[in-house]
Design an enzyme around this catalytic site. Structure first.
Site, PDB file in Angstrom:
ATOM      1  N   ARG A  70      15.166  36.156  69.544  1.00 14.20           N
ATOM      2  CA  ARG A  70      16.366  35.887  68.753  1.00 14.20           C
ATOM      3  C   ARG A  70      17.541  36.675  69.340  1.00 14.20           C
ATOM      4  O   ARG A  70      17.359  37.729  69.927  1.00 14.20           O
ATOM      5  CB  ARG A  70      16.162  36.292  67.289  1.00 14.20           C
ATOM      6  N   TYR A 198      14.402  29.056  72.009  1.00 12.77           N
ATOM      7  CA  TYR A 198      13.484  30.016  71.398  1.00 12.77           C
ATOM      8  C   TYR A 198      13.342  29.762  69.892  1.00 12.77           C
ATOM      9  O   TYR A 198      14.345  29.511  69.198  1.00 12.77           O
ATOM     10  CB  TYR A 198      13.967  31.455  71.653  1.00 12.77           C
ATOM     11  N   LYS A 207      14.327  30.527  60.443  1.00  9.94           N
ATOM     12  CA  LYS A 207      15.247  31.615  60.096  1.00  9.94           C
ATOM     13  C   LYS A 207      16.590  31.071  59.615  1.00  9.94           C
ATOM     14  O   LYS A 207      17.183  31.596  58.676  1.00  9.94           O
ATOM     15  CB  LYS A 207      15.455  32.524  61.311  1.00  9.94           C
ATOM     16  N   HIS A 227      12.251  37.544  53.590  1.00 16.00           N
ATOM     17  CA  HIS A 227      11.463  37.685  54.821  1.00 16.00           C
ATOM     18  C   HIS A 227      10.145  38.372  54.465  1.00 16.00           C
ATOM     19  O   HIS A 227       9.947  39.545  54.772  1.00 16.00           O
ATOM     20  CB  HIS A 227      12.285  38.516  55.826  1.00 16.00           C
ATOM     21  N   SER A 249      10.573  42.035  61.698  1.00 14.80           N
ATOM     22  CA  SER A 249       9.903  41.197  62.686  1.00 14.80           C
ATOM     23  C   SER A 249       8.954  42.029  63.548  1.00 14.80           C
ATOM     24  O   SER A 249       9.312  43.127  63.971  1.00 14.80           O
ATOM     25  CB  SER A 249      10.948  40.548  63.590  1.00 14.80           C
ATOM     26  N   ALA A 250       7.781  41.454  63.813  1.00 12.83           N
ATOM     27  CA  ALA A 250       6.785  42.085  64.681  1.00 12.83           C
ATOM     28  C   ALA A 250       6.347  43.461  64.163  1.00 12.83           C
ATOM     29  O   ALA A 250       6.126  44.389  64.943  1.00 12.83           O
ATOM     30  CB  ALA A 250       7.298  42.168  66.120  1.00 12.83           C
ATOM     31  N   CYS A 251       6.233  43.609  62.837  1.00 17.59           N
ATOM     32  CA  CYS A 251       5.741  44.857  62.240  1.00 17.59           C
ATOM     33  C   CYS A 251       4.467  44.618  61.424  1.00 17.59           C
ATOM     34  O   CYS A 251       4.126  45.434  60.562  1.00 17.59           O
ATOM     35  CB  CYS A 251       6.807  45.486  61.356  1.00 17.59           C
ATOM     36  N   ASP A 276       5.501  34.840  56.778  1.00 17.08           N
ATOM     37  CA  ASP A 276       6.835  35.231  57.251  1.00 17.08           C
ATOM     38  C   ASP A 276       7.935  35.078  56.202  1.00 17.08           C
ATOM     39  O   ASP A 276       8.854  35.887  56.178  1.00 17.08           O
ATOM     40  CB  ASP A 276       7.201  34.409  58.494  1.00 17.08           C
ATOM     41  N   ARG A 365       4.425  34.113  71.918  1.00 19.14           N
ATOM     42  CA  ARG A 365       4.163  33.598  70.573  1.00 19.14           C
ATOM     43  C   ARG A 365       3.115  32.505  70.566  1.00 19.14           C
ATOM     44  O   ARG A 365       2.872  31.849  71.577  1.00 19.14           O
ATOM     45  CB  ARG A 365       5.465  32.998  70.000  1.00 19.14           C
ATOM     46  N   GLY A 490      -7.543  46.209  58.676  1.00 21.75           N
ATOM     47  CA  GLY A 490      -8.356  45.970  57.473  1.00 21.75           C
ATOM     48  C   GLY A 490      -8.306  47.131  56.492  1.00 21.75           C
ATOM     49  O   GLY A 490      -8.353  46.937  55.265  1.00 21.75           O
TER      50      GLY A 490
HETATM   51  C1  OXD Z   1      10.978  36.947  63.479  1.00 23.58           C
HETATM   52  C2  OXD Z   1       9.998  35.840  63.483  1.00 23.58           C
HETATM   53  O1  OXD Z   1      11.637  37.177  64.500  1.00 23.58           O
HETATM   54  O2  OXD Z   1       9.346  35.649  62.437  1.00 23.58           O
HETATM   55  O3  OXD Z   1      11.114  37.593  62.444  1.00 23.58           O
HETATM   56  O4  OXD Z   1       9.880  35.106  64.477  1.00 23.58           O
HETATM   57 MN    MN Z   2       9.978  36.884  60.811  1.00 31.24          MN
END
Ligand code: OXD
Ligand code: MN
Length: 581
Positions: A70, A198, A207, A227, A249-251, A276, A365, A490
């Site tokens: 992004r 992308y 988004k 989100h 994102s990505a967490c 998401d 991805r 887990g």
């Molecule tokens: C992000 C996604 O960037 O979900 O948050 O792709």
């Molecule tokens: Mn996201």
């Protein structure tokens, strides 16, 4: 004409005049159409076939190397009043923005196919779902939208029955970052995106529609677009409680949404509703109810394996589009953290050489239908959604934030969300690993002024007399040796168990100035070999560091000036004072 809806056919005709495509294809969302799109992309090299014995129906797309994430600096909200988007967004005057983009769209689809994609965000028969139509010149976008949304005839029927729809115009243009813009016109319910293929820039249902436009629309209509993942947690007694969690994102949203209970927690099960985005409504019963507007996952590849996320790992072994992963000698997809085989070709198609960096792009991805997930919840199709017991906010913070703490009230929870911070990741272009404020994990996605958004959140709490409890979690705290203190994955279920106990009026807690933390024994650290010292470090509140954090939050809030809700300021004041004692 492929629709009886004149507003839609007029818009398509107008776009055709502007962009000059070679042909127009109205997509019906059928399997046959998806296969045709795949065949076309295999023929022109947009997709490459992966090993069809071990990965049937799986394909690889290699994007332009400059188009992998992004682009927040090229993303604009174009409302009439600049103040309405706040300091949290880039703004452009809507008249100027239309003129700028229409000049770029002029003739942009010459020699290309214009695809018309009617789609529905949310279960197709849900009153909480909303419609959209994306026009794009990318077959890759069309195929991904088929996976990520309810795209095609059923959505078009709702539009033809007279429901309003969001218009999204997309072209890959010439892919030049100099001519790349992602523009939103919330008052017109319109999106224009050019110059990128992308996901987050080009799959406009995600988004752009389901968060930026929807957050604005939700405020107008009385709901929330967030989100957040949505997961059902089934206890050994067979009861399922639903949790929504906002992480940047990505967490780890996908990992938590698909969590597999550890060996030591027999009888527990989890059910994925979404990974998401959540659209939340106050129900007649005063609870908050959530639907997942999406139908698929656009997930981060690196780090996914049988140990970290077996459900995701199993989900992506068929019918998956991989973007920017590496390839093995036997033509299987490969990414960092995949614990078997080795890459021979990197994400750019070069022979793999570690000197060039990782084999798969850090933001590579997978796109796959949610229905392939072994933990897919049957409630994901429920038109009313699921009732939410707890909301979690969380970030990636090596220091400061304890493993978990609970807000003492809804307003306090809103403050915790508003003050959230996290280390940046590869999901957006720019530097990775610097701590930035990411309120409610919505910094890149809230389509209006955060000050108004926090105020609106508080009013939602006023309307929901059985509102969920709010918590903050941090799976990423590190010890003095630089290693993660908590095993994560887990084992996060231990934390969720305490959270759900708290929602039910059980679960022992200690009160601290920043909120309630669990009594250490509630997490049963001994079951996973965590020492008492490690547990107390995980839950430690460093008052001096928190005083500084609250001062930094006050500084951050200053930019919102007069619009900052007094209730939020009062909460901040209350905690800052408690920290001084
Ligand atoms: C992000 C996604 O960037 O979900 O948050 O792709
Ligand atoms: Mn996201």
């Amino acid at each position: 004409m492929a629709t009886t809806n004149s507003a839609l056919s007029n818009w398509v005709a107008e776009v055709e005049r502007l962009t000059q495509p070679e042909r127009i294809r109205w997509c019906d969302g059928s399997e046959q159409e998806y296969q045709e799109l795949i065949e076309e992309m295999l023929a022109d090299g947009t997709l490459l076939k992966l090993n069809q014995t071990t990965y049937p129906g799986c394909y690889l797309h290699r994007s332009d190397p400059s188009d992998v994430a992004r682009v927040e600096h090229l993303t604009f909200i174009c409302s009439r009043e600049r103040e309405d988007v706040g300091p949290n967004n880039h703004w452009m005057n809507p008249v100027a923005a239309h003129a700028k983009l229409d000049a770029l769209f002029k003739g942009a689809m010459r020699g290309r196919t214009l695809y018309v994609l009617p789609y529905c965000m949310g279960p197709i028969d849900s009153p909480h779902a909303r419609l959209g139509v994306e026009i794009t010149d990318s077959a890759y976008v069309a195929a991904n939208m088929k996976i990520m949304t309810r795209m095609g005839t059923a959505a078009l029927k709702r539009i033809e029955a007279g429901e309003p729809f969001v218009r999204g115009l997309h072209s890959t243009g010439d892919l030049s970052p100099d001519r790349r813009f992602i523009m939103h016109f919330p008052e017109e319910r319109m999106i224009k995106s050019i110059g990128s293929g992308y996901g987050g820039n080009a799959l406009l249902g995600k988004k752009c529609h389901a968060l930026r436009i929807a957050s604005w629309q939700a405020r107008d209509e009385g709901w929330l677009a967030e989100h957040m993942l949505i997961v059902g947690i089934q206890n050994p007694q067979g009861e399922t409680h639903y949790v929504a969690a906002a992480f940047p994102s990505a967490c780890g949203k996908t990992n938590l949404a698909m969590l597999i209970p550890p060996q030591s927690m027999k009888g527990w099960k989890t059910w994925t509703v979404g990974d998401d985005i959540a659209w939340l409504h106050v129900g007649e019963d005063g609870r908050l109810w959530a639907i997942n507007p999406e139908a698929g996952y656009f997930g981060v590849m690196p780090g996914t394996n049988e140990k970290t996320n077996k459900n995701a790992y199993d989900t992506i072994h068929s019918n998956t589009i991989f973007t920017n992963v590496a390839v093995t000698a036997d033509n299987e997809p490969w990414w960092e953290g995949k614990d078997d085989k080795t890459p021979v070709t990197d994400w750019q198609g070069r022979p793999y050489d570690p000197a060039n960096g990782p084999a798969a792009h850090p933001n590579s991805r997978f796109t796959v239908s949610a229905k392939q997930n072994p933990s897919y919840s049957d409630k994901a199709e429920d038109p009313q959604g699921v009732p939410i017991s707890a909301i979690l906010f969380g970030g990636r913070r090596a220091h400061l934030a304890p493993l978990v703490y609970e807000a003492t009230s809804w307003d306090h929870g809103v403050l915790i969300g508003a003050g959230m911070a996290s280390e940046t990741t590869a999901a957006a272009a720019g530097q990775v690993g610097t701590v930035r404020r990411d309120p409610m994990a919505m910094k890149p996605f809230c389509g209006y002024n955060f000050a108004d958004y926090w105020n609106y959140w508080m009013t939602v709490g006023d309307r929901a007399d059985k509102a969920p409890h709010i918590f903050h979690v941090n799976w990423f705290r590190k010890g003095a040796d630089g290693k993660f203190l908590w095993p994560g994955f887990g084992e996060n279920l231990r934390v969720i168990k305490w959270i759900l106990d708290r929602c039910e009026g059980r679960g022992e807690a200690l009160e601290t100035p920043i909120g309630f933390i669990p009594k250490a024994e509630e997490l049963h650290g001994q079951d996973i070999g965590l020492s008492a010292d490690t547990l107390s470090e995980l839950l430690r509140i460093d008052h001096e560091a928190w005083r500084e954090e609250y001062a930094a939050i006050a500084e951050y809030f200053k930019q919102y000036g007069e619009r900052l809700p007094p209730r939020l300021q009062a909460e901040h004041q209350r905690i800052a004072t408690a920290l001084k004692r």
